[in-house]
Design a protein around this motif. Sequence first.
Motif, short mmCIF file in Angstrom:
data_model
loop_
_atom_site.label_atom_id
_atom_site.label_comp_id
_atom_site.label_asym_id
_atom_site.label_seq_id
_atom_site.Cartn_x
_atom_site.Cartn_y
_atom_site.Cartn_z
N ASN A 31 40.65 47.78 48.37
CA ASN A 31 41.91 47.11 48.06
C ASN A 31 42.65 46.83 49.35
O ASN A 31 42.76 47.69 50.21
N ILE A 32 43.16 45.61 49.47
CA ILE A 32 43.99 45.23 50.60
C ILE A 32 45.39 45.02 50.04
O ILE A 32 45.61 44.18 49.17
N ILE A 33 46.34 45.84 50.54
CA ILE A 33 47.69 45.88 49.98
C ILE A 33 48.68 45.53 51.08
O ILE A 33 48.66 46.12 52.16
N GLY A 34 49.54 44.56 50.82
CA GLY A 34 50.56 44.16 51.77
C GLY A 34 51.94 44.39 51.22
O GLY A 34 52.26 43.88 50.15
N ASP A 35 52.73 45.19 51.91
CA ASP A 35 54.10 45.50 51.48
C ASP A 35 54.17 45.94 50.01
O ASP A 35 55.05 45.53 49.26
N GLY A 36 53.18 46.73 49.59
CA GLY A 36 53.15 47.28 48.24
C GLY A 36 52.53 46.39 47.18
O GLY A 36 52.42 46.79 46.03
N ARG A 37 52.09 45.18 47.53
CA ARG A 37 51.45 44.26 46.58
C ARG A 37 49.96 44.18 46.88
O ARG A 37 49.56 44.08 48.03
N THR A 38 49.14 44.18 45.84
CA THR A 38 47.71 44.00 46.03
C THR A 38 47.44 42.55 46.38
O THR A 38 47.74 41.65 45.61
N LEU A 39 46.86 42.33 47.57
CA LEU A 39 46.56 40.98 48.04
C LEU A 39 45.12 40.59 47.73
O LEU A 39 44.83 39.42 47.50
N ALA A 40 44.21 41.56 47.74
CA ALA A 40 42.80 41.28 47.47
C ALA A 40 42.10 42.56 47.05
O ALA A 40 42.47 43.65 47.47
N THR A 41 41.08 42.40 46.23
CA THR A 41 40.23 43.50 45.79
C THR A 41 38.78 43.04 45.91
O THR A 41 38.45 41.93 45.48
N HIS A 42 37.95 43.87 46.52
CA HIS A 42 36.53 43.55 46.68
C HIS A 42 35.70 44.71 46.15
O HIS A 42 35.91 45.85 46.57
#
Length: 83
Positions: A31-42
């Motif tokens: 999971n790539i999370i930016g400022d508490g929001r999920t930006l991408a999941t692989h």
Amino acid sequence: FSLYNLNGQYRMLTGHVGRVDGTSMSGATMNIIGDGRTLATHELNAQDLPIPISVFVEGVNHLRIEFTFRGTNSTYAVTAFLE
């Protein structure tokens, strides 16, 4: 997980991600999370070769990259390659 202070200076995160799994064949999620929001999941399966990824991060101050595993709490089995 790992944390990065981007300070809103970047537009894209690009690179390659793959998986090297020595003993467990269970699935993993990055999971790539930016400022508490999920930006991408692989989803990463055991023995996956590196694949290119690109994630829009414009305006993001704090980036978190985390790995979760199905069926185990081990974190030793993932190697990620990011440029």
